[in-house]
Design an enzyme around this catalytic site. Structure first.
Site, mmCIF file in Angstrom:
data_model
loop_
_atom_site.group_PDB
_atom_site.id
_atom_site.type_symbol
_atom_site.label_atom_id
_atom_site.label_comp_id
_atom_site.label_asym_id
_atom_site.label_seq_id
_atom_site.Cartn_x
_atom_site.Cartn_y
_atom_site.Cartn_z
ATOM 1 N N HIS A 218 0.843 -1.212 0.000
ATOM 2 C CA HIS A 218 0.000 0.000 0.000
ATOM 3 C C HIS A 218 0.876 1.259 0.000
ATOM 4 O O HIS A 218 0.751 2.116 0.883
ATOM 5 C CB HIS A 218 -0.894 -0.009 1.242
ATOM 6 C CG HIS A 218 -2.326 0.290 0.943
ATOM 7 N ND1 HIS A 218 -3.176 -0.628 0.411
ATOM 8 C CD2 HIS A 218 -3.059 1.435 1.101
ATOM 9 C CE1 HIS A 218 -4.375 -0.096 0.274
ATOM 10 N NE2 HIS A 218 -4.328 1.164 0.656
ATOM 11 N N GLY A 223 -4.962 4.951 -4.898
ATOM 12 C CA GLY A 223 -4.688 4.287 -6.172
ATOM 13 C C GLY A 223 -4.001 2.947 -6.050
ATOM 14 O O GLY A 223 -3.664 2.320 -7.059
ATOM 15 N N GLY A 225 -5.057 -0.090 -5.095
ATOM 16 C CA GLY A 225 -5.780 -1.225 -5.653
ATOM 17 C C GLY A 225 -5.696 -1.263 -7.165
ATOM 18 O O GLY A 225 -5.466 -2.320 -7.760
ATOM 19 N N ARG A 226 -5.870 -0.107 -7.802
ATOM 20 C CA ARG A 226 -5.807 -0.054 -9.263
ATOM 21 C C ARG A 226 -4.418 -0.416 -9.771
ATOM 22 O O ARG A 226 -4.272 -1.119 -10.775
ATOM 23 C CB ARG A 226 -6.221 1.347 -9.740
ATOM 24 C CG ARG A 226 -7.729 1.560 -9.759
ATOM 25 C CD ARG A 226 -8.112 3.019 -9.887
ATOM 26 N NE ARG A 226 -7.917 3.720 -8.615
ATOM 27 C CZ ARG A 226 -8.239 4.987 -8.413
ATOM 28 N NH1 ARG A 226 -8.750 5.701 -9.408
ATOM 29 N NH2 ARG A 226 -8.054 5.554 -7.242
ATOM 30 N N ILE A 227 -3.379 0.059 -9.084
ATOM 31 C CA ILE A 227 -2.017 -0.265 -9.517
ATOM 32 C C ILE A 227 -1.711 -1.736 -9.257
ATOM 33 O O ILE A 227 -1.058 -2.405 -10.067
ATOM 34 C CB ILE A 227 -1.000 0.656 -8.827
ATOM 35 C CG1 ILE A 227 -1.220 2.105 -9.298
ATOM 36 C CG2 ILE A 227 0.432 0.217 -9.134
ATOM 37 C CD1 ILE A 227 -0.339 3.123 -8.608
ATOM 38 N N ALA A 228 -2.192 -2.287 -8.149
ATOM 39 C CA ALA A 228 -1.989 -3.711 -7.873
ATOM 40 C C ALA A 228 -2.602 -4.560 -8.970
ATOM 41 O O ALA A 228 -2.007 -5.558 -9.418
ATOM 42 C CB ALA A 228 -2.596 -4.075 -6.520
ATOM 43 N N ARG A 229 -3.805 -4.183 -9.420
ATOM 44 C CA ARG A 229 -4.453 -4.953 -10.484
ATOM 45 C C ARG A 229 -3.729 -4.770 -11.811
ATOM 46 O O ARG A 229 -3.666 -5.697 -12.628
ATOM 47 C CB ARG A 229 -5.929 -4.557 -10.574
ATOM 48 C CG ARG A 229 -6.734 -5.073 -9.370
ATOM 49 C CD ARG A 229 -8.213 -4.786 -9.504
ATOM 50 N NE ARG A 229 -8.543 -3.378 -9.315
ATOM 51 C CZ ARG A 229 -8.719 -2.789 -8.143
ATOM 52 N NH1 ARG A 229 -8.577 -3.491 -7.022
ATOM 53 N NH2 ARG A 229 -9.036 -1.507 -8.063
ATOM 54 N N TYR A 260 -13.622 -10.439 -2.646
ATOM 55 C CA TYR A 260 -12.255 -9.990 -2.916
ATOM 56 C C TYR A 260 -11.641 -9.352 -1.673
ATOM 57 O O TYR A 260 -10.535 -9.711 -1.237
ATOM 58 C CB TYR A 260 -12.310 -8.998 -4.072
ATOM 59 C CG TYR A 260 -11.034 -8.236 -4.372
ATOM 60 C CD1 TYR A 260 -9.888 -8.879 -4.816
ATOM 61 C CD2 TYR A 260 -11.016 -6.840 -4.277
ATOM 62 C CE1 TYR A 260 -8.736 -8.161 -5.131
ATOM 63 C CE2 TYR A 260 -9.875 -6.110 -4.593
ATOM 64 C CZ TYR A 260 -8.738 -6.772 -5.019
ATOM 65 O OH TYR A 260 -7.606 -6.064 -5.340
ATOM 66 N N TYR A 261 -12.364 -8.416 -1.071
ATOM 67 C CA TYR A 261 -11.835 -7.747 0.113
ATOM 68 C C TYR A 261 -11.743 -8.708 1.304
ATOM 69 O O TYR A 261 -10.825 -8.619 2.124
ATOM 70 C CB TYR A 261 -12.686 -6.537 0.471
ATOM 71 C CG TYR A 261 -12.455 -5.357 -0.441
ATOM 72 C CD1 TYR A 261 -11.164 -4.856 -0.641
ATOM 73 C CD2 TYR A 261 -13.503 -4.729 -1.108
ATOM 74 C CE1 TYR A 261 -10.940 -3.776 -1.480
ATOM 75 C CE2 TYR A 261 -13.283 -3.638 -1.943
ATOM 76 C CZ TYR A 261 -11.994 -3.167 -2.122
ATOM 77 O OH TYR A 261 -11.762 -2.098 -2.952
#
Length: 384
Positions: A218, A223, A225-229, A260-261
């Site tokens: 983290h 952002g 979550g979006r970058i992880a995906r 997911y969470y």
């Protein structure tokens, strides 16, 4: 505040990040994903470049919209589709005006998937983050753009519940640890497969672990979550060897967002055994590939329709409404709905419908007030 199991999160364990997994329960979903992807790839190899681009346009549009929706942000679909079409050079007719916020998410997703062979560097990560926040703001507040969080307001936590008794779902490593932690992750992402347990993993499992690893760190104010995906998509693109993205894992995650969470929280409070997380990841991935198979069916059906009726001269209203019907119109089509879709009077709508009926392009069901119309696919009977 409640903490993780035994008072720790996984990044606080002395053996972090020595991921562990049990291959036995993962073999079946791994084979299922590989088999489904092989079938899809075989079908795509049998169609032309234009149709493959249409499938990719749909998948990428879904991916951009849904990776933002997971975080509670709704992007306008037409703006997303137009932004991707501009970059891919796909002709979709009229384009929506450019939107720099939409363009930033599109740029990140396209960079991750179409340039998957390039190293994942710190500059690249920071560039993705800057693209997500072109105004330097997240919501109503400012955010550190293209740079790690500084924890000036305390540790990065995911919390819920009342302010006087919040529940801590997750707490990330301190900001001072981030440079070394991210460097270790990036080294792992781009390291060649070796005989070590950490590197010698099937490519699909590496994608799942990289996704989990980044979201656990983290490193940004927003952002993550979006970058992880996007990192997961980059490794999936390396795994399948396809320059074109034809399925959307983010769309499946959005459909199962609560799950997911929940699985992320359980894993981040665990003991570095990621078997359950990877099982969930592979199941979502299989569903994404299956959905892409259905999307290809729809693209092929639209292509057959326009080719089969290419000898018919449609007017502008008919072209607009037929395209809408082929894109998955919900419910029964009648004169009133045609008028609304074509933005014309009921009398004009009736003339359009009668013209198409006479040519055999549509068929009529029912009668009186309950009459409705449906498309006739070329080469099929219009009866029943």
């Amino acid at each position: 505040m409640r903490r993780g199991e035994n008072g720790t999160f996984i990044w606080q364990r002395p053996d972090w990040p020595a991921w562990r997994l049990d291959y036995a329960p993962l073999i079946e979903p791994l084979l299922a994903v590989s088999s489904a992807h092989g079938r899809l790839q075989g079908r795509l190899d049998g169609v032309g470049l234009d149709l493959r681009q249409r499938v990719s346009l749909g998948a990428l549009t879904d991916d951009v919209i849904q990776t933002s929706a997971i975080e509670g942000e709704d992007l306008p679909p037409e703006s997303v589709r137009s932004s991707i079409a501009r970059r891919l050079g796909v002709d979709i007719g009229a384009l929506a005006p450019a939107d720099r916020h939409v363009d930033g998410v599109v740029d990140m997703v396209l960079d991750a998937t179409t340039h998957a062979d390039q190293p994942l560097t710190l500059d690249r990560l920071h560039g993705w983050h800057a693209a997500l926040f072109p105004t330097g703001r997240s919501g109503f507040g400012r955010t550190r753009v293209g740079d790690f969080r500084d924890d000036a307001n305390g540790p990065m936590q995911v919390v819920s519940g009342p302010l006087h008794a919040p529940r801590v779902h997750f707490e990330a490593p301190s900001a001072e640890r981030l440079p070394a932690e991210i460097a270790r992750l990036l080294d792992w992402v781009d390291a060649p497969v070796t005989s070590s347990a950490l590197h010698d993993l099937p490519a699909l499992l590496r994608a799942g672990i990289a996704h989990l690893w980044f979201v656990t760190l983290h490193p940004y104010d927003d952002g993550n979550g979006r970058i992880a995906r996007a990192i997961g998509d980059l490794l999936l693109s390396r795994a399948d060897g396809m320059a074109q993205r034809v399925y959307s894992l983010s769309a499946q995650i959005q459909q199962q967002r609560a799950g997911y969470y929940a699985i992320l929280e359980r894993t981040q409070r665990g003991d570095l055994d990621v078997t359950a997380w990877l099982h969930w990841f592979l199941q979502a991935l299989r569903q994404a590939v299956d959905e892409a198979d259905r999307t290809l069916d729809e693209v092929l059906a639209r292509s057959r329709f326009w080719q089969g009726w290419s000898h018919v001269a449609f007017n502008e209203r008919q072209l607009r409404v037929l395209a809408r019907l082929l894109d998955g119109f919900e419910g029964a089509l009648n004169n009133r709905k045609w008028a609304a879709l074509a933005r014309c009077s009921p009398d004009t709508a009736l003339r359009d419908l009668n013209d198409l009926l006479a040519r055999g392009v549509i068929a009529r069901d029912g009668g009186g007030r309950s009459v409705s119309y449906r498309l006739v696919m070329p080469g099929r009977s219009d009866s029943g």
